[in-house]
Write an enzyme that holds these catalytic residues in place. Structure first.
Site, mmCIF file in Angstrom:
data_model
loop_
_atom_site.group_PDB
_atom_site.id
_atom_site.type_symbol
_atom_site.label_atom_id
_atom_site.label_comp_id
_atom_site.label_asym_id
_atom_site.label_seq_id
_atom_site.Cartn_x
_atom_site.Cartn_y
_atom_site.Cartn_z
ATOM 1 N N HIS A 136 0.870 -1.181 0.000
ATOM 2 C CA HIS A 136 0.000 0.000 0.000
ATOM 3 C C HIS A 136 0.912 1.238 0.000
ATOM 4 O O HIS A 136 2.027 1.185 0.520
ATOM 5 C CB HIS A 136 -0.826 -0.051 1.298
ATOM 6 C CG HIS A 136 -1.884 0.999 1.438
ATOM 7 N ND1 HIS A 136 -1.599 2.290 1.808
ATOM 8 C CD2 HIS A 136 -3.236 0.939 1.282
ATOM 9 C CE1 HIS A 136 -2.726 2.981 1.885
ATOM 10 N NE2 HIS A 136 -3.735 2.189 1.570
ATOM 11 N N CYS A 170 -4.767 2.526 -3.550
ATOM 12 C CA CYS A 170 -3.499 3.037 -2.993
ATOM 13 C C CYS A 170 -2.363 2.034 -3.204
ATOM 14 O O CYS A 170 -1.553 1.804 -2.295
ATOM 15 C CB CYS A 170 -3.628 3.391 -1.512
ATOM 16 S SG CYS A 170 -4.800 4.697 -1.192
ATOM 17 N N LYS A 197 -10.187 -0.581 10.559
ATOM 18 C CA LYS A 197 -10.490 -1.770 9.740
ATOM 19 C C LYS A 197 -10.836 -2.971 10.627
ATOM 20 O O LYS A 197 -11.098 -4.062 10.118
ATOM 21 C CB LYS A 197 -9.284 -2.118 8.849
ATOM 22 C CG LYS A 197 -8.944 -1.061 7.802
ATOM 23 C CD LYS A 197 -7.824 -1.537 6.922
ATOM 24 C CE LYS A 197 -7.108 -0.410 6.211
ATOM 25 N NZ LYS A 197 -7.879 0.239 5.164
ATOM 26 N N ASP A 209 3.477 -4.529 7.937
ATOM 27 C CA ASP A 209 2.239 -3.763 7.839
ATOM 28 C C ASP A 209 1.091 -4.762 7.956
ATOM 29 O O ASP A 209 0.768 -5.470 7.001
ATOM 30 C CB ASP A 209 2.187 -3.012 6.507
ATOM 31 C CG ASP A 209 0.847 -2.296 6.306
ATOM 32 O OD1 ASP A 209 -0.029 -2.398 7.192
ATOM 33 O OD2 ASP A 209 0.680 -1.646 5.258
ATOM 34 N N GLN A 260 -4.185 -5.234 7.080
ATOM 35 C CA GLN A 260 -5.211 -6.123 6.522
ATOM 36 C C GLN A 260 -5.145 -7.518 7.151
ATOM 37 O O GLN A 260 -5.829 -8.438 6.705
ATOM 38 C CB GLN A 260 -5.045 -6.234 4.991
ATOM 39 C CG GLN A 260 -5.212 -4.928 4.247
ATOM 40 C CD GLN A 260 -6.673 -4.481 4.134
ATOM 41 O OE1 GLN A 260 -7.599 -5.233 4.433
ATOM 42 N NE2 GLN A 260 -6.871 -3.251 3.709
#
Ligand SMILES: Cc1ncc(COP(=O)(O)O)c(C=O)c1O
Length: 413
Positions: free
Chosen positions: A126, A370, A228, A202, A205
């Site tokens: 991202h 993104c 999220k 990261d 998600q």
């Protein structure tokens, strides 16, 4: 490990927004990759905070200020437990994943990296895990290298040893926000450590969907974003190994982050306070704790299993119904992917597709997500992305399939 199964009817009923209609249809929310909906339990926690204990933290010596401070520190401890951190002090609250990565790039990166050092990223990242490193590269002459993808949208680690030459930091997503790919984070962290590099994950998600344990990954930094995972917007998190955080200078200066200030200068507070300048998003920190409690009560293992079953159903349904007219980008084996489905359907532009779906109450995301470097590799400008979460069920997938068929009719194929 919890073996409880998830009752999606009960779960759906917890989310007030999922009870509404859009364009005359019951809403079908398939954009949790962008942001999740919020359960009543989180909304109530926000209300309770403002109605009962709203006060600034770490300052007042009166009852509600002490209660607000305790609520924030309890949230920190709950978050530490949720991600397998060994101490609450390793948890730094930020605004979102983007700010967490910027914090590491500014504070660790600018202290430790210089001209010629290499940062290794993946083609899946991202922009939040690209641009802060590009800014650092432009400022310091740091070099960025990329792990490529194979034809199925998995990381191609064939040349990992060569790619790691001169690398000081590897920054990798635990789950792709476009392809759903689940990279082998532990393998990458081990390879990074073997050459003396650090590994930042990261997990934006990942954390909402799977049990998380930073010790299992053996990474050095891990970031994610609260909105999220059923939490409010405006709250994110950085986890870092204590000795690394201890050696990092503050990211932003101001109130709260100091031990002392004189006319001549300042001494920073210990971690994590050093990195939490200014008044914190107190209500959002409390709301994120409520989200953690909510997810824990259902069980992250039950959520993982539910999404695995639903992803299998979605891939089977869409493939059987549309055959070659529909392409699902990314890995097709469920071992290597989550419930993020980037679709290409009969040459219809993703924005057109999402507009027709919206007429049926179906929310999907159209665009580059993104991840423009990834779009370039895929050879597309955009995809239509349906992303599944704990409150979705087979009826949502069926509605998506009906909506796609309607879009095909609308564009007169
Ligand atoms: C993989 C990934 N990383 C980082 C981010 C950035 O999250 P935020 O905008 O909340 O900082 C996102 C958001 O879409 C994401 O999907």
């Amino acid at each position: 490990m919890s073996t409880a199964t998830l009752n999606v009817t009960t779960v759906k009923a917890d989310f007030p927004l999922l009870g509404r209609e859009v364009n005359g249809h019951p809403i079908v929310y398939l954009d949790s990759g962008a942001t999740s909906q919020k359960p009543r339990q989180v909304l109530d926690a926000l209300d309770r905070y403002y109605e009962e204990i709203n006060a600034n933290i770490h300052r007042g010596a009166y009852l509600i200020a002490e209660k607000a401070t305790t609520a924030v520190e309890d949230s920190r401890a709950a978050l530490a437990g949720f991600v397998g951190a060994s101490a609450a002090e390793e948890i730094v609250f930020t605004k979102n994943a983007t700010e967490s990565i910027n914090l590491v790039a500014h504070s660790w990166g600018r202290t430790n990296l210089s001209e010629g050092d290499v940062i290794l990223l993946t083609t899946l990242e991202h922009h939040a895990n690209i641009v802060p490193w590009q800014q650092l590269a432009a400022e310091r002459g740091v070099v960025i290298r990329w792990i490529p993808l194979d034809d199925d949208g998995r990381l191609d680690l064939t040349d990992l040893d060569q790619l790691l030459d001169g690398v000081r930091l590897v920054a990798v997503s635990a789950a792709s926000n476009v392809l759903g790919t689940l990279p082998p984070v532990r393998r990458i962290a081990d390879a990074a450590h073997a050459v003396g590099a650090l590994c930042l994950v990261d997990a934006s998600q990942w954390v909402p969907h799977y049990p998380t344990n930073v010790a299992d990954w053996d990474c050095d930094f891990m970031v994610f974003t609260g909105h999220k995972m059923c939490g409010p917007t405006g709250i994110g998190l950085l986890w870092g190994r204590r000795h690394l955080l201890d050696a990092m200078p503050p990211f932003m200066g101001g109130g709260s982050m100091i031990q002392n200030v004189t006319f001549e200068g300042f001494t920073p507070a210990d971690v994590p306070t050093r990195f939490e300048a200014g008044t914190q998003p107190i209500a959002e920190i409390v709301g994120l704790r409520a989200a953690v409690d909510y997810l824990n009560a259902i069980g992250m293992e039950a959520i993982r299993q539910h999404e695995l079953d639903l992803t299998a159903y979605a891939m089977r349904t869409l493939t059987e119904r549309f055959g070659d007219d529909l392409a699902i980008h990314g890995p097709h084996d469920l071992e290597n992917r989550g419930g993020t489905l980037s679709l290409a359907y009969r040459g219809i532009h993703p924005h057109d597709l999402s507009q027709v779906l919206d007429q049926h109450g179906i929310c999907v995301r159209a665009g580059h997500h993104c991840a423009k470097p990834l779009m370039k590799v895929l050879g597309v400008n955009a995809t239509a992305r349906a992303s599944l979460y704990l409150y979705n069920d087979e009826s949502d997938v069926d509605a998506l399939a009906d909506g796609l068929a309607a879009a095909g009719d609308f564009f007169a194929f």
